[in-house]
Design a protein around this motif. Sequence first.
Motif, PDB file in Angstrom:
ATOM      1  N   LEU A  32       0.627  -1.537  -0.076  1.00  0.00           N
ATOM      2  CA  LEU A  32      -0.161   0.058  -0.276  1.00  0.00           C
ATOM      3  C   LEU A  32       0.981   1.132  -0.316  1.00  0.00           C
ATOM      4  CD1 LEU A  32      -3.228  -0.988   2.793  1.00  0.00           C
ATOM      5  CD2 LEU A  32      -2.838  -0.977   0.085  1.00  0.00           C
ATOM      6  N   GLN A  47     -10.568  10.697   5.156  1.00  0.00           N
ATOM      7  CA  GLN A  47     -11.002   9.556   5.849  1.00  0.00           C
ATOM      8  C   GLN A  47     -11.832   9.602   6.528  1.00  0.00           C
ATOM      9  OE1 GLN A  47     -12.113   7.207   4.523  1.00  0.00           O
ATOM     10  NE2 GLN A  47     -10.451   5.869   3.911  1.00  0.00           N
ATOM     11  N   PHE A  50     -15.109  11.414   5.447  1.00  0.00           N
ATOM     12  CA  PHE A  50     -15.534  10.151   4.572  1.00  0.00           C
ATOM     13  C   PHE A  50     -16.768   9.207   6.306  1.00  0.00           C
ATOM     14  CE2 PHE A  50     -16.924   6.174   3.002  1.00  0.00           C
ATOM     15  CZ  PHE A  50     -17.585   6.826   1.937  1.00  0.00           C
ATOM     16  N   LEU A  51     -16.107   8.674   6.492  1.00  0.00           N
ATOM     17  CA  LEU A  51     -16.522   7.744   7.531  1.00  0.00           C
ATOM     18  C   LEU A  51     -17.517   7.794   8.137  1.00  0.00           C
ATOM     19  CD1 LEU A  51     -13.552   5.413   7.873  1.00  0.00           C
ATOM     20  CD2 LEU A  51     -15.286   5.221   6.060  1.00  0.00           C
ATOM     21  N   TYR A  61     -18.007  15.379   4.864  1.00  0.00           N
ATOM     22  CA  TYR A  61     -17.198  15.034   3.548  1.00  0.00           C
ATOM     23  C   TYR A  61     -17.836  14.983   2.259  1.00  0.00           C
ATOM     24  CZ  TYR A  61     -14.168  13.093  -0.112  1.00  0.00           C
ATOM     25  OH  TYR A  61     -13.696  12.993  -1.206  1.00  0.00           O
ATOM     26  N   LEU A  70     -16.275   7.612  -4.574  1.00  0.00           N
ATOM     27  CA  LEU A  70     -15.310   7.063  -4.219  1.00  0.00           C
ATOM     28  C   LEU A  70     -14.761   5.587  -5.625  1.00  0.00           C
ATOM     29  CD1 LEU A  70     -15.288   5.906  -0.992  1.00  0.00           C
ATOM     30  CD2 LEU A  70     -14.430   7.524  -1.373  1.00  0.00           C
ATOM     31  N   HIS A  74     -10.878   6.835  -6.821  1.00  0.00           N
ATOM     32  CA  HIS A  74      -9.792   5.654  -6.422  1.00  0.00           C
ATOM     33  C   HIS A  74      -9.363   5.713  -7.937  1.00  0.00           C
ATOM     34  CE1 HIS A  74     -11.335   5.336  -2.846  1.00  0.00           C
ATOM     35  NE2 HIS A  74      -9.983   5.030  -2.240  1.00  0.00           N
ATOM     36  N   ALA A  84      -6.634  -4.411  -2.390  1.00  0.00           N
ATOM     37  CA  ALA A  84      -8.034  -4.235  -0.846  1.00  0.00           C
ATOM     38  C   ALA A  84      -7.640  -5.459  -0.474  1.00  0.00           C
ATOM     39  CB  ALA A  84      -9.116  -4.904  -2.378  1.00  0.00           C
ATOM     40  N   TRP A  87      -5.998  -3.549   1.985  1.00  0.00           N
ATOM     41  CA  TRP A  87      -6.411  -2.338   2.821  1.00  0.00           C
ATOM     42  C   TRP A  87      -7.349  -3.020   4.090  1.00  0.00           C
ATOM     43  CZ3 TRP A  87     -11.075   0.212   4.414  1.00  0.00           C
ATOM     44  CH2 TRP A  87     -10.843   1.523   4.116  1.00  0.00           C
ATOM     45  N   LEU A 112     -16.951  -2.203   4.652  1.00  0.00           N
ATOM     46  CA  LEU A 112     -16.280  -1.746   4.314  1.00  0.00           C
ATOM     47  C   LEU A 112     -15.154  -2.923   3.527  1.00  0.00           C
ATOM     48  CD1 LEU A 112     -13.941  -0.161   8.120  1.00  0.00           C
ATOM     49  CD2 LEU A 112     -14.412   0.925   6.062  1.00  0.00           C
ATOM     50  N   ALA A 116     -14.496  -2.309  -0.590  1.00  0.00           N
ATOM     51  CA  ALA A 116     -13.279  -2.444  -0.843  1.00  0.00           C
ATOM     52  C   ALA A 116     -13.037  -2.574  -2.300  1.00  0.00           C
ATOM     53  CB  ALA A 116     -12.370  -2.518  -0.241  1.00  0.00           C
ATOM     54  N   MET A 119     -13.617  -0.754  -4.789  1.00  0.00           N
ATOM     55  CA  MET A 119     -12.624  -0.078  -6.102  1.00  0.00           C
ATOM     56  C   MET A 119     -11.584  -0.753  -6.973  1.00  0.00           C
ATOM     57  SD  MET A 119     -13.616   2.885  -4.310  1.00  0.00           S
ATOM     58  CE  MET A 119     -14.781   2.907  -3.411  1.00  0.00           C
TER      59      MET A 119
HETATM   60  C1  HEM Z   1      -8.220   7.856  -1.122  1.00  0.00           C
HETATM   61  C2  HEM Z   1      -6.113   3.942  -1.625  1.00  0.00           C
HETATM   62  C3  HEM Z   1     -10.276   1.597  -0.773  1.00  0.00           C
HETATM   63  C4  HEM Z   1     -11.616   5.671   0.761  1.00  0.00           C
HETATM   64  C5  HEM Z   1      -7.205   7.399  -1.283  1.00  0.00           C
HETATM   65  C6  HEM Z   1      -6.069   7.396  -1.623  1.00  0.00           C
HETATM   66  C7  HEM Z   1      -5.545   5.902  -1.999  1.00  0.00           C
HETATM   67  C8  HEM Z   1      -6.579   5.167  -2.185  1.00  0.00           C
HETATM   68  C9  HEM Z   1      -4.112   5.533  -2.789  1.00  0.00           C
HETATM   69  C10 HEM Z   1      -5.692   8.931  -2.335  1.00  0.00           C
HETATM   70  C11 HEM Z   1      -4.708   9.269  -0.905  1.00  0.00           C
HETATM   71  C12 HEM Z   1      -4.263  10.847  -1.446  1.00  0.00           C
HETATM   72  O1  HEM Z   1      -3.970  10.931  -2.399  1.00  0.00           O
HETATM   73  O2  HEM Z   1      -4.165  11.174  -0.393  1.00  0.00           O
HETATM   74  C13 HEM Z   1      -7.383   2.831  -1.051  1.00  0.00           C
HETATM   75  C14 HEM Z   1      -7.366   1.070  -1.709  1.00  0.00           C
HETATM   76  C15 HEM Z   1      -7.625   0.654  -1.347  1.00  0.00           C
HETATM   77  C16 HEM Z   1      -8.837   1.957  -0.850  1.00  0.00           C
HETATM   78  C17 HEM Z   1      -5.583   0.676  -2.196  1.00  0.00           C
HETATM   79  C18 HEM Z   1      -8.280  -0.614  -1.308  1.00  0.00           C
HETATM   80  C19 HEM Z   1      -9.489  -1.080  -2.112  1.00  0.00           C
HETATM   81  C20 HEM Z   1     -10.995   2.588   0.062  1.00  0.00           C
HETATM   82  C21 HEM Z   1     -12.284   2.584   0.913  1.00  0.00           C
HETATM   83  C22 HEM Z   1     -12.838   3.821   1.168  1.00  0.00           C
HETATM   84  C23 HEM Z   1     -11.638   4.686   0.579  1.00  0.00           C
HETATM   85  C24 HEM Z   1     -12.768   0.762   1.223  1.00  0.00           C
HETATM   86  C25 HEM Z   1     -13.974   3.940   1.610  1.00  0.00           C
HETATM   87  C26 HEM Z   1     -13.892   2.992   2.868  1.00  0.00           C
HETATM   88  C27 HEM Z   1     -10.630   6.772   0.574  1.00  0.00           C
HETATM   89  C28 HEM Z   1     -11.083   8.300   0.961  1.00  0.00           C
HETATM   90  C29 HEM Z   1     -10.209   9.007   0.173  1.00  0.00           C
HETATM   91  C30 HEM Z   1      -9.437   7.872  -0.508  1.00  0.00           C
HETATM   92  C31 HEM Z   1     -12.328   8.765   1.236  1.00  0.00           C
HETATM   93  C32 HEM Z   1      -9.980  10.865   0.006  1.00  0.00           C
HETATM   94  C33 HEM Z   1     -10.883  10.889  -1.289  1.00  0.00           C
HETATM   95  C34 HEM Z   1     -10.634  12.773  -1.481  1.00  0.00           C
HETATM   96  O3  HEM Z   1      -9.632  12.818  -2.194  1.00  0.00           O
HETATM   97  O4  HEM Z   1     -11.105  13.306  -1.831  1.00  0.00           O
HETATM   98  N1  HEM Z   1      -7.326   6.010  -0.956  1.00  0.00           N
HETATM   99  N2  HEM Z   1      -8.496   3.024  -0.635  1.00  0.00           N
HETATM  100  N3  HEM Z   1     -10.559   3.788   0.599  1.00  0.00           N
HETATM  101  N4  HEM Z   1      -9.475   7.074  -0.407  1.00  0.00           N
HETATM  102 FE1  HEM Z   1      -9.209   4.653  -0.359  1.00  0.00          FE
END
Ligand code: HEM
Length: 127
Positions: A32, A47, A50-51, A61, A70, A74, A84, A87, A112, A116, A119
């Motif tokens: 990750l 996060q 969001f949560l 959020y 979302l 992503h 996933a 995570w 979750l 996931a 995503m």
């Molecule tokens: C943002 C990866 C699953 C909610 C991100 C970012 C990455 C990422 C790389 C950008 C971080 C940044 O630049 O600040 C992943 C991976 C997942 C995953 C590998 C595996 C499945 C999830 C899940 C949720 C989630 C399950 C919600 C329950 C968010 C939120 C953001 C975010 C709210 C911020 C979005 C924004 O920029 O406004 N995630 N994520 N993610 N992720 Fe995930």
Amino acid sequence: EKSNVPYDIIGEEQLSELVDVFYSRVSQHPDLAPIFPDDLTETARKQKQFLTQFLGGPPLYTEEHGHPMLRARHLPFTITPVRAEAWLTCMKAAMDDVQLNGELRSFFFERLTQTAHHMVNRPDDEG
Ligand code: HEM
């Protein structure tokens, strides 16, 4: 009267701890860490927002960033089935760390897990 809203049960403080512990694990996870920024302060802040709404609390959020979309947000990142699971492994360990247990834990983790899996945008061999 006792609230049935999951956010009211977990509370702001435990949710905040959960997210902080989660991202400290993410930053150390070999699958990750490469796709996340070095400084996870802003990621953790978003996060938490969001949560909060995911669990039925105030729509923090959406108020600041608009519709979560979302999966679309992503898409710039390579999210494989292995990532996933990684995570979710970090989240499960974080739930252990903050001792989030019982029905709320199973309900939250189940949702979750669904999110996931939703995503995932690339097969493992392209990770
Ligand atoms: C943002 C990866 C699953 C909610 C991100 C970012 C990455 C990422 C790389 C950008 C971080 C940044 O630049 O600040 C992943 C991976 C997942 C995953 C590998 C595996 C499945 C999830 C899940 C949720 C989630 C399950 C919600 C329950 C968010 C939120 C953001 C975010 C709210 C911020 C979005 C924004 O920029 O406004 N995630 N994520 N993610 N992720 Fe995930």
